[in-house]
Design a protein around this motif. Structure first.
Motif, PDB file in Angstrom:
ATOM      1  N   PHE A 257      88.874 -28.917 -37.104  1.00 14.93           N
ATOM      2  CA  PHE A 257      89.319 -27.380 -37.200  1.00 14.93           C
ATOM      3  C   PHE A 257      89.690 -27.080 -35.806  1.00 14.93           C
ATOM      4  O   PHE A 257      90.129 -25.902 -35.512  1.00 14.93           O
ATOM      5  CB  PHE A 257      88.372 -26.329 -37.597  1.00 14.93           C
ATOM      6  CG  PHE A 257      88.508 -26.368 -39.188  1.00 14.93           C
ATOM      7  CD1 PHE A 257      88.974 -25.901 -40.255  1.00 14.93           C
ATOM      8  CD2 PHE A 257      87.233 -27.285 -39.804  1.00 14.93           C
ATOM      9  CE1 PHE A 257      88.736 -26.077 -41.521  1.00 14.93           C
ATOM     10  CE2 PHE A 257      86.877 -27.816 -41.190  1.00 14.93           C
ATOM     11  CZ  PHE A 257      87.980 -26.796 -42.088  1.00 14.93           C
ATOM     12  N   LYS A 258      89.132 -27.904 -34.741  1.00 16.52           N
ATOM     13  CA  LYS A 258      89.469 -27.597 -33.217  1.00 16.52           C
ATOM     14  C   LYS A 258      90.640 -28.581 -32.839  1.00 16.52           C
ATOM     15  O   LYS A 258      91.867 -27.907 -32.289  1.00 16.52           O
ATOM     16  CB  LYS A 258      88.292 -27.758 -32.408  1.00 16.52           C
ATOM     17  CG  LYS A 258      87.392 -26.875 -32.200  1.00 16.52           C
ATOM     18  CD  LYS A 258      87.709 -25.716 -31.232  1.00 16.52           C
ATOM     19  CE  LYS A 258      87.374 -24.564 -31.003  1.00 16.52           C
ATOM     20  NZ  LYS A 258      86.510 -23.865 -32.132  1.00 16.52           N
ATOM     21  N   TYR A 259      90.708 -29.803 -33.007  1.00 13.01           N
ATOM     22  CA  TYR A 259      91.718 -30.738 -32.837  1.00 13.01           C
ATOM     23  C   TYR A 259      92.893 -30.992 -33.937  1.00 13.01           C
ATOM     24  O   TYR A 259      93.856 -31.560 -33.826  1.00 13.01           O
ATOM     25  CB  TYR A 259      91.274 -32.200 -32.518  1.00 13.01           C
ATOM     26  CG  TYR A 259      90.135 -32.019 -31.391  1.00 13.01           C
ATOM     27  CD1 TYR A 259      90.400 -31.239 -30.367  1.00 13.01           C
ATOM     28  CD2 TYR A 259      89.131 -32.820 -31.392  1.00 13.01           C
ATOM     29  CE1 TYR A 259      89.155 -30.820 -29.221  1.00 13.01           C
ATOM     30  CE2 TYR A 259      87.945 -32.565 -30.783  1.00 13.01           C
ATOM     31  CZ  TYR A 259      87.865 -31.678 -29.421  1.00 13.01           C
ATOM     32  OH  TYR A 259      87.097 -31.529 -28.708  1.00 13.01           O
ATOM     33  N   TRP A 260      92.499 -30.375 -35.079  1.00 15.05           N
ATOM     34  CA  TRP A 260      93.416 -30.471 -36.320  1.00 15.05           C
ATOM     35  C   TRP A 260      93.656 -31.640 -36.540  1.00 15.05           C
ATOM     36  O   TRP A 260      94.504 -32.394 -37.345  1.00 15.05           O
ATOM     37  CB  TRP A 260      94.840 -29.589 -36.184  1.00 15.05           C
ATOM     38  CG  TRP A 260      94.582 -28.224 -35.852  1.00 15.05           C
ATOM     39  CD1 TRP A 260      94.792 -27.879 -34.589  1.00 15.05           C
ATOM     40  CD2 TRP A 260      94.090 -27.323 -36.735  1.00 15.05           C
ATOM     41  NE1 TRP A 260      94.517 -26.606 -34.651  1.00 15.05           N
ATOM     42  CE2 TRP A 260      94.218 -26.016 -35.888  1.00 15.05           C
ATOM     43  CE3 TRP A 260      93.719 -27.192 -37.944  1.00 15.05           C
ATOM     44  CZ2 TRP A 260      93.416 -24.736 -36.226  1.00 15.05           C
ATOM     45  CZ3 TRP A 260      93.405 -25.883 -38.660  1.00 15.05           C
ATOM     46  CH2 TRP A 260      93.123 -24.942 -37.736  1.00 15.05           C
TER      47      TRP A 260
ATOM     48  N   ILE B 122      84.515 -30.879 -48.555  1.00 16.24           N
ATOM     49  CA  ILE B 122      85.429 -30.141 -49.397  1.00 16.24           C
ATOM     50  C   ILE B 122      86.215 -29.331 -48.608  1.00 16.24           C
ATOM     51  O   ILE B 122      87.315 -28.723 -48.783  1.00 16.24           O
ATOM     52  CB  ILE B 122      85.005 -29.530 -50.703  1.00 16.24           C
ATOM     53  CG1 ILE B 122      84.351 -28.376 -50.437  1.00 16.24           C
ATOM     54  CG2 ILE B 122      84.409 -30.829 -51.600  1.00 16.24           C
ATOM     55  CD1 ILE B 122      84.250 -27.435 -51.592  1.00 16.24           C
ATOM     56  N   THR B 123      85.832 -28.703 -47.462  1.00 19.19           N
ATOM     57  CA  THR B 123      86.534 -27.888 -46.615  1.00 19.19           C
ATOM     58  C   THR B 123      87.542 -28.414 -46.048  1.00 19.19           C
ATOM     59  O   THR B 123      88.566 -27.636 -45.891  1.00 19.19           O
ATOM     60  CB  THR B 123      85.540 -26.969 -45.673  1.00 19.19           C
ATOM     61  OG1 THR B 123      85.352 -28.253 -44.760  1.00 19.19           O
ATOM     62  CG2 THR B 123      84.531 -26.568 -46.153  1.00 19.19           C
ATOM     63  N   ILE B 124      87.735 -29.540 -45.805  1.00 21.00           N
ATOM     64  CA  ILE B 124      88.791 -30.036 -45.116  1.00 21.00           C
ATOM     65  C   ILE B 124      90.063 -30.515 -46.036  1.00 21.00           C
ATOM     66  O   ILE B 124      91.152 -29.984 -45.642  1.00 21.00           O
ATOM     67  CB  ILE B 124      88.398 -31.621 -44.462  1.00 21.00           C
ATOM     68  CG1 ILE B 124      87.165 -31.466 -43.696  1.00 21.00           C
ATOM     69  CG2 ILE B 124      89.507 -32.570 -43.795  1.00 21.00           C
ATOM     70  CD1 ILE B 124      86.466 -33.065 -43.412  1.00 21.00           C
ATOM     71  N   PRO B 125      90.102 -30.913 -47.256  1.00 20.94           N
ATOM     72  CA  PRO B 125      91.262 -30.818 -48.262  1.00 20.94           C
ATOM     73  C   PRO B 125      91.402 -29.403 -48.679  1.00 20.94           C
ATOM     74  O   PRO B 125      92.480 -29.058 -48.787  1.00 20.94           O
ATOM     75  CB  PRO B 125      90.821 -31.697 -49.208  1.00 20.94           C
ATOM     76  CG  PRO B 125      89.227 -32.220 -48.967  1.00 20.94           C
ATOM     77  CD  PRO B 125      88.925 -31.525 -47.820  1.00 20.94           C
ATOM     78  N   LEU B 126      90.413 -28.528 -48.669  1.00 18.29           N
ATOM     79  CA  LEU B 126      90.599 -27.088 -49.311  1.00 18.29           C
ATOM     80  C   LEU B 126      91.450 -26.474 -48.370  1.00 18.29           C
ATOM     81  O   LEU B 126      91.989 -25.483 -48.819  1.00 18.29           O
ATOM     82  CB  LEU B 126      89.200 -26.539 -49.713  1.00 18.29           C
ATOM     83  CG  LEU B 126      88.620 -27.110 -50.986  1.00 18.29           C
ATOM     84  CD1 LEU B 126      87.401 -26.041 -51.265  1.00 18.29           C
ATOM     85  CD2 LEU B 126      89.462 -27.039 -52.280  1.00 18.29           C
ATOM     86  N   TYR B 127      91.133 -26.488 -47.264  1.00 16.46           N
ATOM     87  CA  TYR B 127      91.673 -25.812 -46.185  1.00 16.46           C
ATOM     88  C   TYR B 127      93.416 -25.870 -46.457  1.00 16.46           C
ATOM     89  O   TYR B 127      93.886 -24.880 -46.520  1.00 16.46           O
ATOM     90  CB  TYR B 127      91.381 -26.150 -44.834  1.00 16.46           C
ATOM     91  CG  TYR B 127      91.743 -25.131 -43.943  1.00 16.46           C
ATOM     92  CD1 TYR B 127      91.174 -24.064 -43.486  1.00 16.46           C
ATOM     93  CD2 TYR B 127      93.177 -25.508 -43.124  1.00 16.46           C
ATOM     94  CE1 TYR B 127      91.817 -22.948 -42.774  1.00 16.46           C
ATOM     95  CE2 TYR B 127      93.581 -24.674 -42.126  1.00 16.46           C
ATOM     96  CZ  TYR B 127      93.039 -23.427 -41.959  1.00 16.46           C
ATOM     97  OH  TYR B 127      93.602 -22.646 -40.986  1.00 16.46           O
ATOM     98  N   PRO B 128      93.880 -26.964 -46.153  1.00 11.67           N
ATOM     99  CA  PRO B 128      95.423 -26.939 -46.635  1.00 11.67           C
ATOM    100  C   PRO B 128      95.803 -26.611 -47.852  1.00 11.67           C
ATOM    101  O   PRO B 128      96.853 -26.129 -48.329  1.00 11.67           O
ATOM    102  CB  PRO B 128      95.847 -28.550 -46.066  1.00 11.67           C
ATOM    103  CG  PRO B 128      94.343 -29.378 -45.887  1.00 11.67           C
ATOM    104  CD  PRO B 128      93.236 -28.317 -45.665  1.00 11.67           C
ATOM    105  N   LEU B 129      94.846 -27.285 -48.825  1.00 11.09           N
ATOM    106  CA  LEU B 129      95.016 -26.907 -50.513  1.00 11.09           C
ATOM    107  C   LEU B 129      95.344 -25.344 -50.650  1.00 11.09           C
ATOM    108  O   LEU B 129      96.332 -24.849 -50.843  1.00 11.09           O
ATOM    109  CB  LEU B 129      94.023 -27.271 -51.115  1.00 11.09           C
ATOM    110  CG  LEU B 129      94.196 -26.823 -52.700  1.00 11.09           C
ATOM    111  CD1 LEU B 129      95.374 -27.741 -53.311  1.00 11.09           C
ATOM    112  CD2 LEU B 129      92.896 -27.400 -53.348  1.00 11.09           C
ATOM    113  N   PHE B 130      94.320 -24.460 -50.192  1.00  8.57           N
ATOM    114  CA  PHE B 130      94.275 -23.063 -50.003  1.00  8.57           C
ATOM    115  C   PHE B 130      95.413 -22.486 -49.407  1.00  8.57           C
ATOM    116  O   PHE B 130      95.838 -21.322 -49.782  1.00  8.57           O
ATOM    117  CB  PHE B 130      92.929 -22.611 -49.576  1.00  8.57           C
ATOM    118  CG  PHE B 130      91.967 -22.529 -50.572  1.00  8.57           C
ATOM    119  CD1 PHE B 130      92.146 -23.310 -51.941  1.00  8.57           C
ATOM    120  CD2 PHE B 130      90.496 -22.394 -50.291  1.00  8.57           C
ATOM    121  CE1 PHE B 130      90.810 -23.381 -52.791  1.00  8.57           C
ATOM    122  CE2 PHE B 130      89.527 -22.536 -51.085  1.00  8.57           C
ATOM    123  CZ  PHE B 130      89.703 -22.907 -52.481  1.00  8.57           C
TER     124      PHE B 130
END
Lengths: 298, 279
Positions: A257-260, B122-130
């Motif tokens: 979430f910082k370096y994407w 799950i936040t990692i894939p959910l972020y772009p998905l959402f």
């Protein structure tokens, strides 16, 4: 014939009732997790063409000194905080098992830290530990010691964070051990005492063997949760100073979430998951058996 | 239990008070400080006796309307999540308890196993998905995630509660001409009220206090109170906010949960303790 038909209908009904919950879990947790696993094999970044890169992300992480620093910090954090919270949680559970006047109130008060959100406990403890105005430094000075920059010191910060995390965690350990302990019959202890057992011997040979299964379950759970902690540590130090408290969840957060770098973040996430499965796989089965498996029927 | 000596009892009470003080002390300090003037907080020697003030609460209302927006949003998300969780887990708990057919209990393995997955994964894939779905930074995203992560616990709790109700009660209703569904609604549901309340209390506490999901999945427009308090604290170094104001916000955020614990002391403590035994 009619019976089989009834059985089929019952089976269908059972599964129909389970569909919503299974669907929710599949869509929101299972598929995203699999997707994270797939992402860890790509160069996924927002606004960039997706490319399969094999195990590159894992290679990058394993060659990142910051990852290893974070892994060591996490290991220290988990071992120290789990050991301490199990020990203190056990002590408090056994103390409360003696039953005090106003027992229910005392239990409610002991459980209170559970009701505090990480940002509030972070704020509270930052104030208590503040160098200039924190009451803890005042007390420390009253005892003739030098006041400390508790959360800004590279050597102290991690251990202070461990202590605050233990503060937050003890109620959970209590919730496992206390209910188990109070089911032990008094007669067990009376018998031991008639045989001349000292209080320590009672603990060593009566309480502990009985408590061991629950104790181990609690330890597994607390290990998993310590390993994935984010909120409290983030609110106390944001991983600082200079990475001294950067546990894996914070390292992951920075990658994603910082370096994407979602690919690398996903790879760290999968490592977290692998650890969780390694520690808890067996436990999940035991839990399912104890709560959901029906008594043997004909 | 044999009678304990006076000395023993004294030591045990002392230990108990130390434990209770350690558990509640920090929270009490925060709440008391919310009624202190900044100059009484900002001293090295802690002031125990001060003139109480409502100044911090006035400052909070005056300067931080945004905090109350996030507070209302937290409430909305908490209520919606509890509702979704109940709607989804009541039928499942019923199936696990009453319709004991082959294979059903195996799905519980999935129910528990999936719950063990670290939320941060799950936040990692959910972020772009959402983002793709256009629901990133909306309460809907949070409600979905909370429901998914708390539903297992709810099913397990409700299942043990239904187990405790004899099936003969519904069978009697069936004989009286109720369908299974009617028997569920009219007979089982009212009997299940304590279980439902316990579930609402537990899942509400988790949702109300969650930091990770709210922090990672929301930006500006779906921020919840815990995230807001974290941000307010971040401003303290810049002199944009006082400790007193933050403690006032923290007290307001803690109040509903602490009140619930106080009111439900009896039931909640019993319920949690039972849940832990079964869980």
């Amino acid at each position: 014939m009619a019976l089989t038909h009834l059985g089929t209908r019952k089976t269908l009904a059972a599964y129909a009732l389970l569909v919503p919950v299974l669907l929710l879990l599949t869509l929101i947790i299972l598929i995203p997790s699999l997707w994270a696993a797939a992402m860890s094999l790509t160069n996924y970044r927002l606004g960039q063409a997706l490319r399969y890169v094999g195990l590159d992300n894992y290679r990058i992480i394993f060659s990142d000194p910051q990852f290893w620093r974070s892994a060591v910090v996490t290991l220290k954090f988990v071992v120290a905080s789990v050991a301490l919270q199990m020990l203190l949680g056990l002590g408090i559970s056994l103390l409360l098992a003696a039953q005090f006047f106003g027992q229910r109130l005392w239990i409610a008060l002991i459980l209170v830290p559970v009701a505090v959100t990480p940002s509030v406990s972070g704020t509270m403890w930052r104030y208590l530990l503040d160098f200039n105005i924190g009451p803890i430094n005042y007390i420390v000075q009253q005892f003739g010691f030098e006041r400390q920059m508790w959360l800004a010191s590279e050597t102290l910060a991690l251990w202070v964070v461990v202590l605050v995390y233990v503060w937050e965690s003890i109620p959970y350990v209590f919730l496992f051990l206390y209910p188990a302990r109070i089911t032990f019959p008094h007669s067990m202890y009376e018998a031991a005492r008639i045989d001349g057992a000292s209080p320590f011997q009672c603990f060593r040979y009566v309480t502990m063997p009985q408590l061991k299964p629950v104790f181990l379950v609690a330890m597994v759970f607390r290990t998993i949760f310590a390993f994935r902690t984010f909120g409290l540590v983030w609110n106390l130090t944001e991983g600082g100073p200079i990475g001294a408290t950067e546990i894996l969840a914070i390292y992951l957060y920075r990658q994603g979430f910082k370096y994407w770098r979602f690919g690398s973040a996903a790879a760290v996430a999968i490592l977290l998951l692998a650890f969780t499965v390694a520690v808890s796989g067996y436990q999940i089965r035991t839990m399912q058996q104890s709560v959901f498996v029906f008594e043997k029927r004909k | 239990m044999p009678a304990r000596s006076v000395k023993q009892r004294f030591l045990m009470w002392a230990a108990l008070l130390v434990v209770v003080f350690a558990a509640c002390g920090p929270i009490v300090v925060a709440i008391l400080s919310s009624f202190k003037l900044e100059r009484d907080i900002f001293t090295f020697v802690p002031k125990l006796i001060v003139e109480p003030t409502l100044e911090n609460y006035q400052a909070l209302v005056r300067d931080w309307p945004q905090f109350f927006v996030t507070l209302r949003r937290s409430m909305f998300v908490t209520i919606c999540s509890a509702f979704v969780i109940l709607v989804v887990s009541l039928p499942a708990a019923y199936a696990y308890s009453r319709l004991q057919v082959r294979g059903v209990s195996t799905t519980a393995l999935f129910l528990i196993g999936v719950r063990m997955i670290p939320p941060i994964i799950i936040t990692i894939p959910l972020y772009p998905l959402f983002r793709g779905l256009g629901i990133t930074d909306t309460p809907v995203a949070l409600i979905l995630v909370y429901s998914a992560f708390e539903v297992s616990l709810s099913v397990m709790l409700l299942k043990t509660f239904i187990d405790g109700i004899p099936p003969e009660i519904e069978e009697q209703a069936s004989i009286d001409g109720c369908s299974r569904f009617q028997a569920f609604i009219r007979v089982l549901l009212p009997l299940l009220a304590p279980g439902i309340i316990a579930v609402i209390l537990m899942v509400s506490m988790f949702t109300w206090n969650d930091f990770v999901f709210a922090f990672l999945l929301t930006g500006t427009s779906a921020k919840t109170a815990p995230v807001m308090i974290g941000e307010m604290r971040g401003l303290i170094g810049q002199g944009a906010i006082t400790w007193g104001t933050i403690f006032a916000a923290a007290t307001v955020q803690m109040l509903p949960i602490l009140t619930l614990i106080w009111i439900a002391q009896k039931r909640l403590v019993g319920g949690i303790v039972m849940g832990a035994v079964k869980g």
